[in-house]
Motif scaffolding. Structure first.
Motif, short mmCIF file in Angstrom:
data_model
loop_
_atom_site.label_atom_id
_atom_site.label_comp_id
_atom_site.label_asym_id
_atom_site.label_seq_id
_atom_site.Cartn_x
_atom_site.Cartn_y
_atom_site.Cartn_z
N MET A 1 5.47 2.65 -7.57
CA MET A 1 5.22 2.09 -8.90
C MET A 1 5.85 0.71 -8.97
N LYS A 2 5.19 -0.14 -9.70
CA LYS A 2 5.80 -1.44 -9.98
C LYS A 2 6.56 -1.24 -11.27
N GLU A 325 0.72 3.40 -7.32
CA GLU A 325 0.14 3.56 -5.99
C GLU A 325 -0.57 4.89 -5.77
N HIS A 354 2.27 -4.72 -2.88
CA HIS A 354 3.28 -3.69 -3.18
C HIS A 354 2.64 -2.29 -3.22
N HIS A 358 2.76 0.98 -0.33
CA HIS A 358 3.15 2.34 -0.68
C HIS A 358 2.27 3.38 0.03
N GLU A 377 10.35 2.45 -2.65
CA GLU A 377 10.28 1.17 -3.36
C GLU A 377 10.85 -0.01 -2.57
N TYR A 437 14.45 -1.17 -5.73
CA TYR A 437 13.42 -2.15 -5.37
C TYR A 437 14.04 -3.37 -4.67
ZN LIG Z 1 6.41 0.63 -6.21
#
Ligand SMILES: [Zn+2]
Length: 870
Positions: A1-2, A325, A354, A358, A377, A437
């Motif tokens: 995930m962002k 993702e 990104h 993943h 991450e 991250y």
């Molecule tokens: Zn991510």
């Protein structure tokens, strides 16, 4: 995930069109901080709890779903056929997570089975005791009711809904009705019963029945699409390779599907499609078109071919995070919608990279617990560096990496420091921070720098192959590296993965020419964190050339002798610019200037030359600015552009002439945008006006046009307004946001129509809407009461349909208007009193009339505010 807090940072940036003047209605940066603290609250008083990996009792083998929807009720009607087996110990029960559902029945082989369902846990009594050699199948009939779950209403719960019906009754203008899901962390069990933990993997099938007008998206391959007699259609998606429940995805809406493809090394083609709203169909390839190249590059770099059936990406409205993702079905928020001109200023390739990365780190090998989230991450974060390095060069990668490190420093300072692998987190959502991250990504880069590229990527390949389709914990990563490079790496993993903080270093040099030696002094000054063991590359530059060697910084105080062969010109500490540390360095200005021209010349070393080498006005420092105007990297050119003002005499004249050329010829829009600002301060109004007008007319970049407009507005507001008028029709969220900000500053009543049209056009989207509403609020606060009265309706519409972020800011807009009206009322009261004293009843009546009108509006604001706070 962002992560979400990254999004809020974008939000703050998007709210910048209004200059930070004192009377700006909303201090967005402060609000941003508040939100971050609300989301992730860490207190020292919380008892430390070891967060064990979920114990595995049952292995899920296959999850088959058959779903349809009731859009009016925001319900999903589901039938799940779940095939499973006991993990090791024999059992006669199956325990599943199922959040806020109505469970209608559970059967095995057609016969009903008893079950209990309470507190989101569904416990099924199987028809016998099964051993690990058996498999069994249960069928569950259920209704998922995501909107009816009792929620606490906090920001964290908002993103915990799992299944989202957006504008399901089509009551909101400019928002396409749609359904989408968001599983991470443990919200997939809102829309299908499962064991909702990251160390679970299952194959997946889903039959989605929808009205024929809708497109659908899910994981795996689209096997069939069947029209039903009642006008509906059933799409059957199937993924034969197992993945974690949090990666399950489903999307429904009248999306246009823009087709692209990736050619695998064996020559076969793989579908790479982009799901966008019809309006954005022409731009889908401009937004996502680098994806096939990325798939190819990452596959090759990792030595593991992209492991899934296809790679589709979808853009949804009112998304609760940045991007996600989901295996082969990645979701993005609508901030990625950018037209070709907007893409000149900013693209979202780092987010695209990104989510794609993943698919190896996260989807193929999954962190076994949220404590190990960095296994997902840190790699996704680092892929942004890898893509930049490949596609745009090492300078771009290193420039972005500094931002990533700063993101870690800032978030850790605000939210607290913790081990990267965080076994006692207070809440699983707290894992999605600047440690997992940013810090994780920087640590990977240090490891790569230490063991070398070949060892680094060989180890990653081994880690991926060994743990494919399985969960993993960070020790497995360490072992993969140790096996490849042959070294016990516990020293590295202990300090970076199992401990917190970072080194703070002071660096200085003593040059003893008679000994042909320069002494490097490095002190570790951190007091809250451990002493670090740091391999560091140091380059000594003398008149015979540059020599780089690796030194070790282990002690509190380190004094390291470095040999000098000729006349010393400079020493560069951390010459590969890879250390995650706060470094305070003391060295002569001349050395900084030298490092622009000699030695390793990484981005940061050239940047430091401009930051620390220009204190004295010498011929060398002036030459440096002139040379840096021609640097190959845009940020160095921008930095030099910003320093042209300090040049003297002929050098300044020469530089300004160069800027006049570069303002049209520089290939990077942000450089041209800076030049517009700098020329506006260095040239007379008469000289710069034609340049600004020319740029407004001809530059394709909205950021250049915006800067030119803003500078023109300072010189000649009427000309700027006339130029802005011509741009009102641009279908660009950012350009319209910029015009909104300009009109707020000029504050002319005739601009009202622009705001109404622009806000209702649907073109100002996502975070730009916050900025535009911000500008509108500021503008309105200076307008007549009657206009404000008229605008109330617009606010009500926006608050109803503007999504989560608009709703978040709504009370602040109304409060600002209400307070500014309060000031006006007291002024009118004063006017009335003075007129009365002067015996001017006519003027007193007019003032009273205006006051009464304003007071009535103030009541309306109050009512609106109360309804927002309900
Ligand atoms: Zn991510």
């Amino acid at each position: 995930m962002k992560k979400r807090y990254l999004i809020l940072a974008i939000l703050a940036a998007s709210c910048r069109p209004i200059d930070t003047s004192k009377d700006e209605p909303i201090d967005v940066s402060t609000h941003d901080d508040v939100v971050m603290e609300q989301d992730i609250e860490i207190t020292d008083e919380e008892p430390k709890v070891y967060r064990a990996t979920e114990t595995v009792y049952t292995d899920l083998i296959n999850t088959k779903l058959e779903v349809s929807f009731d859009w009016n009720k925001s319900w999903l009607m589901g039938k799940e056929t779940l095939t499973a087996k006991p993990h090791f110990y024999a059992t006669d029960s199956l325990v599943l997570d199922a959040k806020g559902m109505e469970i209608k029945s559970v059967t095995m082989n057609g016969a009903a089975r008893p079950f209990t369902y309470s507190e989101d846990v569904l416990t099924i009594k199987l028809d016998k005791t099964y051993t690990r050699k058996d498999t069994y199948t249960v069928v569950i009939d259920y209704i998922a009711k995501p909107d009816e779950r009792t929620t606490g209403g906090s920001a964290a719960i908002l993103s915990d809904k799992g299944l989202y019906f957006i504008n399901p009754k089509n009551e909101e203008k400019n928002k396409m009705p749609q359904i989408w899901t968001q599983g991470e962390t443990e919200a997939s069990s809102v829309w299908f019963p499962t064991i909702d933990a990251p160390n679970v993997k299952t194959k997946q099938e889903i039959y989605i029945t929808v009205d024929n007008k809708y497109a659908t998206l899910s994981n795996g391959k689209l096997v069939s699409s069947t029209k039903n007699a009642n006008g509906t259609r059933t799409d059957y998606w199937k993924q034969e390779l197992p993945h974690a429940p949090y990666l399950f995805m489903m999307g429904v809406g009248e999306f246009k599907i823009v087709k692209d493809s990736y050619k695998r090394p064996d020559g076969t083609m793989m579908d790479v499609n982009y799901y966008v709203e019809p309006e954005w169909e022409p731009y889908a390839k401009a937004i996502f078109g680098e994806t096939p190249k990325m798939i190819g590059y990452f596959s090759k770099l990792l030595g593991v071919e992209y492991p899934w059936d296809k790679y589709h990406q979808i853009v949804v409205r009112d998304y609760v995070s940045g991007a996600m993702e989901n295996t082969g079905a990645v979701v993005f928020g609508d901030y990625v919608y950018k037209n070709d001109r907007e893409l000149l200023d900013a693209n979202d390739q780092s987010t695209i990279a990104h989510e794609l990365f993943h698919h190896w780190f996260g989807d193929l090998v999954t962190c076994e617990s949220w404590s190990n989230l960095s296994l997902n991450e840190s790699f996704a974060n680092y892929s942004q560096y890898l893509w930049d390095e490949y596609r745009y060069g090492l300078d771009e990668a290193e420039y972005q990496a500094i931002g990533e490190a700063d993101g870690y420093f800032a978030s850790a300072q605000q939210q607290g420091y913790h081990d990267l692998i965080w076994f006692d987190y207070p809440d699983k959502e707290a894992m999605f921070d600047g440690h997992s991250y940013n810090k994780g990504g920087r640590i990977l880069n240090m490891l790569r720098s230490y063991i070398g590229d070949e060892a680094f990527f060989t180890a990653l390949q081994s880690y991926l192959k060994t743990n494919a389709y399985k969960p993993a914990e960070f020790h497995q990563l360490r072992i993969a590296f140790e096996e490849v490079c042959g070294e016990d790496l516990n020293w590295f993993f202990d300090q970076w993965y199992l401990d917190s903080g970072h080194p703070s270093l002071t660096v200085s040099y003593d040059y003893v020419s008679e000994e042909n030696t320069v002494y490097l002094n490095v002190d570790q000054t951190q007091t809250d964190f451990r002493l670090f063991k740091l391999p560091v590359d140091v380059t000594v530059i003398d008149d015979r050339g540059a020599i780089t060697q690796r030194v070790w910084v282990n002690e509190r105080s380190n004094r390291i002798a470095l040999q000098v062969k000729g006349t010393l010109k400079n020493v560069v500490f951390d010459s590969k610019a890879q250390l995650l540390a706060k470094i305070t360095e003391t060295k002569p200005e001349a050395w900084y200037i030298d490092q622009y021209y000699n030695g390793p010349k990484h981005y940061i070393q050239r940047k430091q030359a401009l930051q620390f080498g220009l204190k004295s006005k010498t011929p060398e420092s002036e030459k440096l600015v002139l040379d840096a105007l021609n640097d190959p990297f845009w940020d160095i050119r921008t930095t030099a552009v910003e320093r042209v003002g300090r040049l003297t005499a002929d050098n300044k004249t020469k530089a300004i002439e160069q800027l006049k050329k570069m303002v049209t010829t520089d290939s990077v829009s942000s450089v041209r945008a800076s030049i517009v600002n700098v020329l506006s301060t260095l040239l007379s109004a008469a000289e710069v006006t034609p340049i600004l007008e020319e740029r407004i007319q001809n530059d394709r970049s909205y950021s250049v046009v915006s800067n030119a407009l803003n500078n023109l507005a300072k010189i000649n507001p009427d000309k700027a307004m006339a130029a802005a008028k011509k741009l009102e029709g641009e279908k660009s969220s950012r350009m319209l946001g910029s015009i909104a900000a300009l009109y707020a500053k000029t504050g002319k009543p005739e601009s009202y129509g622009f705001y109404v049209t622009a806000l209702q056009s649907g073109y100002i989207q996502g975070f730009d809407k916050i900025g535009a509403l911000n500008a509108f609020t500021f503008y309105l606060s200076k307008q007549e009461v009657s206009m404000q009265q008229q605008a109330l309706e617009i606010y009500k519409q926006e608050f109803a349909s503007g999504g989560m972020y608009v709703k978040m800011f709504a009370p602040q807009y109304v409060t600002y208007l209400k307070n500014s009206l309060g000031d006006r009322i007291s002024k009118l009261q004063d006017e009335e009193n003075k007129a009365k004293e002067a015996g001017n009843t006519n003027a007193a009546d007019i003032a009273r009339g205006k006051r009464v009108e304003a007071e009535a509006l103030q009541l309306e604001y109050e009512k609106l505010l109360n309804s927002l706070n309900e």
